[in-house]
Design a protein around this motif. Structure first.
Motif, PDB file in Angstrom:
ATOM      1  N   ARG A  12       0.856  -1.191   0.000  1.00  0.00           N
ATOM      2  CA  ARG A  12       0.000   0.000   0.000  1.00  0.00           C
ATOM      3  C   ARG A  12       0.886   1.233   0.000  1.00  0.00           C
ATOM      4  O   ARG A  12       1.778   1.372   0.823  1.00  0.00           O
ATOM      5  N   LYS A  13       0.603   2.111  -0.940  1.00  0.00           N
ATOM      6  CA  LYS A  13       1.391   3.326  -1.043  1.00  0.00           C
ATOM      7  C   LYS A  13       0.812   4.378  -0.111  1.00  0.00           C
ATOM      8  O   LYS A  13      -0.367   4.356   0.221  1.00  0.00           O
ATOM      9  N   GLU A  14       1.651   5.276   0.273  1.00  0.00           N
ATOM     10  CA  GLU A  14       1.245   6.381   1.138  1.00  0.00           C
ATOM     11  C   GLU A  14       0.250   7.248   0.356  1.00  0.00           C
ATOM     12  O   GLU A  14       0.475   7.593  -0.794  1.00  0.00           O
ATOM     13  N   VAL A  15      -0.865   7.575   0.982  1.00  0.00           N
ATOM     14  CA  VAL A  15      -1.894   8.383   0.342  1.00  0.00           C
ATOM     15  C   VAL A  15      -1.917   9.750   1.022  1.00  0.00           C
ATOM     16  O   VAL A  15      -1.990   9.830   2.248  1.00  0.00           O
ATOM     17  N   SER A  16      -1.860  10.800   0.206  1.00  0.00           N
ATOM     18  CA  SER A  16      -1.882  12.145   0.774  1.00  0.00           C
ATOM     19  C   SER A  16      -3.239  12.421   1.400  1.00  0.00           C
ATOM     20  O   SER A  16      -4.246  11.757   1.092  1.00  0.00           O
ATOM     21  N   ASP A  63      -5.216  14.914   0.881  1.00  0.00           N
ATOM     22  CA  ASP A  63      -6.174  15.314  -0.158  1.00  0.00           C
ATOM     23  C   ASP A  63      -6.715  14.108  -0.913  1.00  0.00           C
ATOM     24  O   ASP A  63      -7.915  14.013  -1.178  1.00  0.00           O
ATOM     25  N   ASN A  64      -5.821  13.191  -1.257  1.00  0.00           N
ATOM     26  CA  ASN A  64      -6.264  11.989  -1.962  1.00  0.00           C
ATOM     27  C   ASN A  64      -7.138  11.122  -1.075  1.00  0.00           C
ATOM     28  O   ASN A  64      -8.114  10.533  -1.549  1.00  0.00           O
ATOM     29  N   GLN A  65      -6.821  11.031   0.198  1.00  0.00           N
ATOM     30  CA  GLN A  65      -7.638  10.239   1.117  1.00  0.00           C
ATOM     31  C   GLN A  65      -9.038  10.821   1.216  1.00  0.00           C
ATOM     32  O   GLN A  65     -10.019  10.083   1.211  1.00  0.00           O
ATOM     33  N   LYS A  66      -9.126  12.149   1.263  1.00  0.00           N
ATOM     34  CA  LYS A  66     -10.440  12.796   1.326  1.00  0.00           C
ATOM     35  C   LYS A  66     -11.223  12.522   0.043  1.00  0.00           C
ATOM     36  O   LYS A  66     -12.427  12.246   0.091  1.00  0.00           O
ATOM     37  N   ILE A  95     -10.882   9.912  -1.900  1.00  0.00           N
ATOM     38  CA  ILE A  95     -11.273   8.498  -1.850  1.00  0.00           C
ATOM     39  C   ILE A  95     -12.532   8.334  -0.995  1.00  0.00           C
ATOM     40  O   ILE A  95     -13.487   7.657  -1.385  1.00  0.00           O
ATOM     41  N   GLU A  96     -12.542   8.965   0.158  1.00  0.00           N
ATOM     42  CA  GLU A  96     -13.699   8.877   1.050  1.00  0.00           C
ATOM     43  C   GLU A  96     -14.948   9.460   0.386  1.00  0.00           C
ATOM     44  O   GLU A  96     -16.049   8.902   0.507  1.00  0.00           O
ATOM     45  N   ASN A 141     -11.214  19.423  -4.787  1.00  0.00           N
ATOM     46  CA  ASN A 141      -9.793  19.038  -4.627  1.00  0.00           C
ATOM     47  C   ASN A 141      -9.041  19.216  -5.892  1.00  0.00           C
ATOM     48  O   ASN A 141      -9.046  19.023  -6.887  1.00  0.00           O
TER      49      ASN A 141
END
Length: 76
Positions: free
Chosen positions: A9-13, A15-18, A20-21, A76
């Motif tokens: 699993r790569k580190e998710v920023s 902003d990207n996590q938000k 995704i959610e 975003n």
């Protein structure tokens, strides 16, 4: 020769996590809206327009929630 995919699993920023959610929220609300529309169809087919209208109103609410989540993605 076959290669195995890198499943780390790569580190998710943040902003990207938000994003995704919000994609998950959008999909969940659209799924719920779809189910309510199908319920409305069943009620209409059974001749129960009142229950069909209730299901349609619930579907509309879910669609509005999905639209709001989509707008958050666009920010975003």
């Amino acid at each position: 020769m076959t290669t195995t995919p890198n499943l780390e699993r790569k580190e998710v920023s943040a902003d990207n996590q938000k994003a995704i959610e919000n994609h998950k929220k959008t999909a969940t609300h659209l799924d719920a809206a779809s189910k309510e529309h199908l319920e409305a169809v069943k009620h209409f087919e059974a001749g129960n327009a009142e229950k069909a209208a209730e299901s349609k109103a619930k579907a509309d609410e879910q669609f509005e929630l999905a639209t709001a989540a989509q707008k958050e993605i666009s920010k975003n």
